[in-house]
Scaffold this motif. Sequence first.
Motif, PDB file in Angstrom:
ATOM      1  N   CYS A 152       0.757  -1.107  -0.205  1.00 43.63           N
ATOM      2  CA  CYS A 152       0.095   0.091  -0.048  1.00 43.63           C
ATOM      3  C   CYS A 152       0.838   1.358   0.055  1.00 43.63           C
ATOM      4  O   CYS A 152       2.142   1.104   0.364  1.00 43.63           O
TER       5      CYS A 152
ATOM      6  N   GLN B  78      -6.244   7.132   5.937  1.00 45.36           N
ATOM      7  CA  GLN B  78      -5.263   6.144   5.461  1.00 45.36           C
ATOM      8  C   GLN B  78      -5.664   4.960   5.402  1.00 45.36           C
ATOM      9  O   GLN B  78      -5.483   4.183   4.407  1.00 45.36           O
TER      10      GLN B  78
ATOM     11  N   ALA C  12      -7.861   3.895   2.352  1.00 42.80           N
ATOM     12  CA  ALA C  12      -7.111   4.149   1.152  1.00 42.80           C
ATOM     13  C   ALA C  12      -6.378   2.618   1.108  1.00 42.80           C
ATOM     14  O   ALA C  12      -6.272   2.062   0.083  1.00 42.80           O
TER      15      ALA C  12
END
Length: 292
Positions: free
Chosen positions: A11, A84, A87
Amino acid sequence: MVEAKIKSVQCLSMAGLHRMVYKEWGEPDNPDVLVCVHGVTRVSDDFDNLARALCKDFRVICPDVVGRGRSGKLRNPDLYRIPQYVADMVTLLARVLADEKQTVSWFGTSMGGLIGMGLASLPETPVKKLVLNDIGPVLDGVALRRIGDYIGQELRFPSFEAGLQWVREVSRPFGLHSDEEWHKLASDVLRQDTDGQWVRHYDMGLAQPFRSITPESAQADQAMLWAAYDAIRCPTLLVRGAQSDLLSHDTALAMTQRGPKARLVEISDVGHAPTFMHEDQIAIARDFLLNT
């Protein structure tokens, strides 16, 4: 006994790349996907019982949110925040879903529920059903400070047994569990350090965003969380520990009247948060996910 496969996905944050590890249960070609996401200092192993119970019906995906368990850390701890995490989950879903039209069910405990709310509120979200385990748009300030203090304590235990007793004490709101269950709840979040002592299995940097909370920022966050909740359109189940100090009964009732108008189930003799290790709690999730 059915066991999970351990996988990972890379990620991206503003500070660079990091790896998120996840457990996968069930058949890899099952189009019905259930994502289970844990609380702020817990790990994917929390869902072992739930995943075993549901993996014949779903491909169950249980990530260690970045900074916890087997996953990597963020180089900038100030990024340990819901945007975050959302995401990262989008990246995870891009890996596990066969195509962009596939949908998922979501089970989120505490922080995992906030991540689910954020994802479910987005246009074109893949979330078709949402279970919120003891979490909502209004977070009690005293409880938040308690959690922040808990996260930031750099504790070291001379033995696993000492760590186990500490976990049992701070996790008393989970409700009644057997000695074997407490052993698992502790072993999932404790690891032995290089000096032989036992520590909690997460990045201490998780505490940094809590330290920056102000009354003004908390009020703004609450407004954003309600806006996200009101934007959710999928069937939603809200589970509340009847003695929860994080999600009030009044907030839970408000959540049944607005947004997705969640179905509310309260579990007696439990605070924050129900563990869903026991069959009676698992049955609540199973009924909603399979029959709604």
